[in-house]
Every structure is written in structure tokens, then in C-alpha cells.
Design a protein around this motif. Structure first.
Motif, mmCIF file in Angstrom:
data_model
loop_
_atom_site.group_PDB
_atom_site.id
_atom_site.type_symbol
_atom_site.label_atom_id
_atom_site.label_comp_id
_atom_site.label_asym_id
_atom_site.label_seq_id
_atom_site.Cartn_x
_atom_site.Cartn_y
_atom_site.Cartn_z
ATOM 1 N N GLY A 84 -36.365 -62.206 5.384
ATOM 2 C CA GLY A 84 -37.791 -62.389 5.262
ATOM 3 C C GLY A 84 -38.092 -63.603 4.400
ATOM 4 N N GLN A 85 -39.367 -63.910 4.254
ATOM 5 C CA GLN A 85 -39.782 -65.139 3.574
ATOM 6 C C GLN A 85 -39.837 -65.002 2.062
ATOM 7 O OE1 GLN A 85 -41.783 -62.878 4.530
ATOM 8 N NE2 GLN A 85 -43.615 -62.898 3.286
ATOM 9 N N GLY A 86 -39.769 -63.797 1.541
ATOM 10 C CA GLY A 86 -39.815 -63.607 0.096
ATOM 11 C C GLY A 86 -41.208 -63.300 -0.408
ATOM 12 N N THR A 87 -41.259 -62.484 -1.441
ATOM 13 C CA THR A 87 -42.520 -62.156 -2.099
ATOM 14 C C THR A 87 -42.290 -62.186 -3.610
ATOM 15 O OG1 THR A 87 -44.335 -60.530 -2.196
ATOM 16 C CG2 THR A 87 -42.120 -59.636 -1.961
ATOM 17 N N ALA B 167 -38.853 -62.248 -10.224
ATOM 18 C CA ALA B 167 -38.067 -62.998 -9.238
ATOM 19 C C ALA B 167 -38.841 -63.026 -7.927
ATOM 20 C CB ALA B 167 -36.708 -62.339 -9.010
ATOM 21 N N VAL B 168 -38.343 -63.832 -7.002
ATOM 22 C CA VAL B 168 -38.777 -63.729 -5.614
ATOM 23 C C VAL B 168 -37.880 -62.697 -4.948
ATOM 24 C CG1 VAL B 168 -39.087 -64.906 -3.422
ATOM 25 C CG2 VAL B 168 -39.572 -66.107 -5.568
ATOM 26 N N TYR B 169 -38.498 -61.719 -4.324
ATOM 27 C CA TYR B 169 -37.763 -60.644 -3.663
ATOM 28 C C TYR B 169 -37.720 -60.901 -2.157
ATOM 29 C CZ TYR B 169 -37.478 -57.899 -7.915
ATOM 30 O OH TYR B 169 -37.170 -57.459 -9.184
ATOM 31 N N TYR B 170 -36.525 -60.783 -1.601
ATOM 32 C CA TYR B 170 -36.302 -61.017 -0.185
ATOM 33 C C TYR B 170 -35.763 -59.760 0.483
ATOM 34 C CZ TYR B 170 -36.378 -65.982 -1.504
ATOM 35 O OH TYR B 170 -36.734 -67.217 -1.985
ATOM 36 N N CYS B 171 -36.262 -59.475 1.680
ATOM 37 C CA CYS B 171 -35.635 -58.431 2.462
ATOM 38 C C CYS B 171 -34.672 -59.068 3.458
ATOM 39 C CB CYS B 171 -36.650 -57.552 3.162
ATOM 40 S SG CYS B 171 -37.749 -58.392 4.307
ATOM 41 N N ALA B 172 -33.672 -58.313 3.817
ATOM 42 C CA ALA B 172 -32.634 -58.802 4.714
ATOM 43 C C ALA B 172 -32.153 -57.670 5.612
ATOM 44 C CB ALA B 172 -31.463 -59.370 3.917
ATOM 45 N N ALA C 260 -25.175 -61.440 -0.033
ATOM 46 C CA ALA C 260 -26.260 -62.084 0.694
ATOM 47 C C ALA C 260 -25.756 -62.919 1.872
ATOM 48 C CB ALA C 260 -27.070 -62.953 -0.258
ATOM 49 N N ARG C 261 -24.600 -63.524 1.738
ATOM 50 C CA ARG C 261 -24.112 -64.414 2.790
ATOM 51 C C ARG C 261 -23.728 -63.674 4.065
ATOM 52 N NH1 ARG C 261 -19.221 -67.214 -0.142
ATOM 53 N NH2 ARG C 261 -20.796 -67.166 -1.778
ATOM 54 N N ALA D 173 -34.226 -65.255 -9.188
ATOM 55 C CA ALA D 173 -35.022 -65.793 -10.288
ATOM 56 C C ALA D 173 -34.774 -67.290 -10.379
ATOM 57 C CB ALA D 173 -34.635 -65.103 -11.590
ATOM 58 N N PRO D 174 -35.702 -68.041 -10.975
ATOM 59 C CA PRO D 174 -35.530 -69.489 -11.094
ATOM 60 C C PRO D 174 -34.220 -69.859 -11.776
ATOM 61 C CG PRO D 174 -37.764 -68.872 -11.675
ATOM 62 C CD PRO D 174 -37.002 -67.598 -11.513
ATOM 63 N N GLY D 175 -33.477 -70.749 -11.139
ATOM 64 C CA GLY D 175 -32.227 -71.214 -11.719
ATOM 65 C C GLY D 175 -31.058 -70.265 -11.583
ATOM 66 N N LYS D 176 -31.272 -69.170 -10.872
ATOM 67 C CA LYS D 176 -30.197 -68.178 -10.713
ATOM 68 C C LYS D 176 -29.867 -67.983 -9.248
ATOM 69 C CE LYS D 176 -31.060 -65.541 -14.941
ATOM 70 N NZ LYS D 176 -31.226 -64.178 -15.502
ATOM 71 N N GLU D 177 -28.687 -67.413 -8.999
ATOM 72 C CA GLU D 177 -28.297 -67.108 -7.631
ATOM 73 C C GLU D 177 -29.038 -65.871 -7.129
ATOM 74 O OE1 GLU D 177 -23.731 -68.877 -7.644
ATOM 75 O OE2 GLU D 177 -24.102 -66.765 -7.243
ATOM 76 N N ARG D 178 -29.118 -65.791 -5.811
ATOM 77 C CA ARG D 178 -29.713 -64.609 -5.204
ATOM 78 C C ARG D 178 -28.809 -63.409 -5.479
ATOM 79 N NH1 ARG D 178 -32.452 -65.377 0.597
ATOM 80 N NH2 ARG D 178 -33.209 -67.127 -0.661
#
Length: 121
Positions: free
Chosen positions: A112-115, A90-95, A105-106, A39-44
Motif C-alpha cells: 500500500g501507499q502508507g499512512t 512512522a509511516v505505516y505500510y500494509c503488505a 519486507a523484501r 520512521a525517518p532515517g530508519k529501515e522499514r
């Protein structure tokens, strides 16, 4: 190696969306695949993961509302999101990775590019 996420959109609170993540370039059948969101301003943050046997793991915030699944024949992972809340925006990312710490996440090499998912109140 590419991960292509799709399925995001705008939905009212209480609604549903289904995200898809298609993998190409190699066979991901033995990879752990996951969804994160930012989400904006937050960590993944971790949302859900599924290992090669189909065993899922979920963040507490989405348990009972989200379901992760995979179709190894299609090299695709899905995230069914029900009872959506504004805080799910939020922007959702697949990994994907062979042996990550599933909630970190690290530890994932492929993204992926996010949706974008937007839930209105």
C-alpha cells in the motif's frame, strides 16, 4: 492489484488509532497480510502479520498493544493500536503476499501507499 491504507493521524501518547488496509483487484483471502512501518532515517520494520487462518504474529515492540485482524469478506486487514508511544511514530505500510517470510519486507510483492502515524509526547 491495489492496497489502500488509511486511518493514520496525530494522537497523544497513550492514545489509540485503527489502521485499515483495503485490497482490490483480486481476492486476498489466502494471502498473508502484514503491517510494516518506517520512521525517518530508519529501515522499514515489521509490525504485525496475519495469515489466511487468522493466526497473528507481532514484533516484540508492539506485543500487547497492537492487534491485527482481517475481514476476508471485505478484503480488509486492520491494525488496532493502543497505548501508543512516541517511538511508534512512522509511516505505516500494509503488505500482502502468498508465502512471504512474514517479518521480511523484501519478500512481499504487494504494498500500500502508507499512512502517517504521529504520536506526540
Amino acid at each position: 492489484v491495489q492496497l489502500q491504507a488509511s486511518g493514520g493521524g496525530l494522537v497523544q501518547a497513550g492514545g489509540s488509532l485503527r489502521l485499515s488496509c483495503a485490497a482490490s483487484g483480486r481476492t486476498f483471502s489466502t494471502y498473508l497480510m502484514a503491517w510494516f512501518r518506517q520512521a525517518p532515517g530508519k529501515e522499514r520494520e515489521f509490525v504485525a502479520a496475519i495469515n489466511w487462518t487468522g493466526s497473528p504474529s507481532y514484533a516484540d515492540s508492539v506485543k500487547g498493544r497492537f492487534t491485527i485482524s482481517r475481514d476476508s469478506a471485505k478484503n480488509t486487514v486492520y491494525l488496532q493500536m493502543n497505548s501508543l508511544k512516541p517511538e511508534d511514530t512512522a509511516v505505516y505500510y500494509c503488505a500482502a503476499d502468498l508465502a512471504p517470510t512474514y517479518y521480511s519486507a523484501r519478500t512481499y510483492d504487494y504494498w500500500g501507499q502508507g499512512t502517517q502515524v504521529t504520536v506526540s509526547s
